[in-house]
Design a protein around this motif. Structure first.
Motif, mmCIF file in Angstrom:
data_model
loop_
_atom_site.group_PDB
_atom_site.id
_atom_site.type_symbol
_atom_site.label_atom_id
_atom_site.label_comp_id
_atom_site.label_asym_id
_atom_site.label_seq_id
_atom_site.Cartn_x
_atom_site.Cartn_y
_atom_site.Cartn_z
ATOM 1 N N GLU A 133 59.607 -58.518 -65.585
ATOM 2 C CA GLU A 133 60.475 -59.521 -66.203
ATOM 3 C C GLU A 133 61.838 -59.566 -65.509
ATOM 4 O OE1 GLU A 133 62.387 -60.609 -70.581
ATOM 5 O OE2 GLU A 133 60.779 -59.135 -70.447
ATOM 6 N N LYS A 134 62.376 -58.389 -65.189
ATOM 7 C CA LYS A 134 63.662 -58.341 -64.483
ATOM 8 C C LYS A 134 63.543 -58.975 -63.095
ATOM 9 C CE LYS A 134 65.906 -54.322 -66.638
ATOM 10 N NZ LYS A 134 67.217 -54.953 -66.890
ATOM 11 N N MET A 135 62.421 -58.722 -62.419
ATOM 12 C CA MET A 135 62.207 -59.323 -61.104
ATOM 13 C C MET A 135 62.126 -60.841 -61.211
ATOM 14 S SD MET A 135 59.000 -58.749 -58.456
ATOM 15 C CE MET A 135 57.789 -59.313 -59.661
ATOM 16 N N GLU A 136 61.415 -61.318 -62.236
ATOM 17 C CA GLU A 136 61.268 -62.767 -62.435
ATOM 18 C C GLU A 136 62.626 -63.415 -62.737
ATOM 19 O OE1 GLU A 136 58.674 -64.627 -62.075
ATOM 20 O OE2 GLU A 136 56.848 -63.495 -62.420
ATOM 21 N N ARG A 137 63.500 -62.700 -63.448
ATOM 22 C CA ARG A 137 64.817 -63.251 -63.801
ATOM 23 C C ARG A 137 65.822 -63.131 -62.661
ATOM 24 N NH1 ARG A 137 64.735 -60.143 -68.812
ATOM 25 N NH2 ARG A 137 66.385 -58.910 -67.857
ATOM 26 N N GLY A 138 65.475 -62.349 -61.636
ATOM 27 C CA GLY A 138 66.418 -62.131 -60.548
ATOM 28 C C GLY A 138 67.425 -61.043 -60.842
ATOM 29 N N ASP A 139 67.156 -60.195 -61.855
ATOM 30 C CA ASP A 139 68.086 -59.122 -62.215
ATOM 31 C C ASP A 139 68.002 -57.942 -61.255
ATOM 32 O OD1 ASP A 139 68.851 -60.627 -64.356
ATOM 33 O OD2 ASP A 139 67.652 -59.549 -65.831
ATOM 34 N N VAL A 140 66.883 -57.806 -60.545
ATOM 35 C CA VAL A 140 66.720 -56.737 -59.550
ATOM 36 C C VAL A 140 66.247 -57.370 -58.247
ATOM 37 C CG1 VAL A 140 66.229 -54.907 -61.226
ATOM 38 C CG2 VAL A 140 64.337 -56.251 -60.286
#
Length: 292
Positions: A133-140
């Motif tokens: 989910e973080k990867m999809e949001r661009g958070d990581v």
């Protein structure tokens, strides 16, 4: 054409949303809309189809996306060559699992830090679903997970390495007999397990359900190192990645159990979103990860 327009375009394509792109960049939604419209006017093509609240790349948008990433790559490399003679000084944000963070990531980060001491590295941990989910949001920037093979047309998978998951117990735990055991022969022992729906635990639960076996763990926790400490000081059984327990087995603090009717292999995977610009810092880390 401005660099900030390219950054905004790439972020909008990643989120498929002008409002989410605006939030991630600290802009207003109207500013993002103006930048994208100006870019489209200059290129003379439509880059996005507006579908309600979603925006989707057109065919020309897909083609331009690859060029935009290459342009940003060249700009970044040019900046770095002037500032630091090519030395990397940016940031790298990695999402991973607690077990990988403790047992697989440190040697890799040690190599990375030795080669690129000026890069600022941040690491966050969570479940595979949380990291995706973080990867999809661009958070990581990228994620390292241990799970069944995960694939999506939206991701680049750079590493996929099998990792054995094994049963281990306290050396003093009384066993019914020598040699291979069945899961049913261990059910009277205290089980210390990772939380439900966590990769290999999920596979074990499916096995138990398929064989109409009920198991009530004595302990459930996401912290692998805590489970290992419990096994070392209490009589119990667990199912853990081999890489996390092999040192304890060598030192005689843990004992590996041969269980004949349940075997499981998970896969260590390194992923990043296809719409994420792969920075030089990411490329340097990925090169090491592919060799590890």
């Amino acid at each position: 054409m401005e660099i900030r327009q390219l950054v905004t375009f790439i972020r909008a394509s990643q989120f498929q949303s002008f409002s989410k792109a605006a939030e991630s960049l600290g802009y207003s939604q109207s500013a993002v809309t103006v930048q994208i419209r100006a870019l489209e006017d200059e290129l003379g093509v439509r880059l996005f189809d507006r579908l309600g609240k979603r925006v989707v790349l057109t065919g020309q948008g897909e083609n331009f996306l690859q060029n935009a990433k290459r342009i940003l790559d060249e700009v970044y490399n040019a900046q770095q060559s002037i500032k630091n003679n090519g030395e990397l000084t940016g940031t790298l944000h990695i999402g991973t699992l607690e077990s990988l963070c403790f047992y697989r990531l440190p040697p890799l980060l040690q190599q990375f830090r030795a080669a690129h001491p000026k890069v600022s590295v941040r690491v966050c941990t969570g479940s595979p679903e949380e990291m995706i989910e973080k990867m999809e949001r661009g958070d990581v920037d990228l994620i390292c997970i241990l799970d069944e093979p995960r694939d999506s047309a939206n991701w680049h998978k750079c590493v996929e390495v099998p990792e054995e998951v094994v049963f281990v117990c306290s050396p003093s735990l009384p066993l019914p007999h020598q040699g291979a055991l069945c899961v049913s022969e261990l059910l009277d022992k205290p089980f210390f397990l990772t939380e439900k729906n966590a990769n290999y635990r999920r596979r074990f639960d499916r096995f138990l359900a398929a064989h109409d076996i009920e198991l009530s763990p004595s302990l459930e926790i996401s912290d692998t190192s805590f489970i290992i400490k419990m096994l070392e000081s209490n009589q119990g059984v667990s199912l853990l990645p081999k890489f996390a327990v092999e040192e304890g087995i060598r030192e005689g603090k843990l004992q590996r159990l041969e269980v004949s009717d349940f075997r499981v292999t998970m896969y260590r995977q390194v992923l990043y979103h296809k719409d994420k610009w792969c920075t030089p810092e990411m490329k340097a880390f990925l090169k090491l990860a592919e060799q590890a």
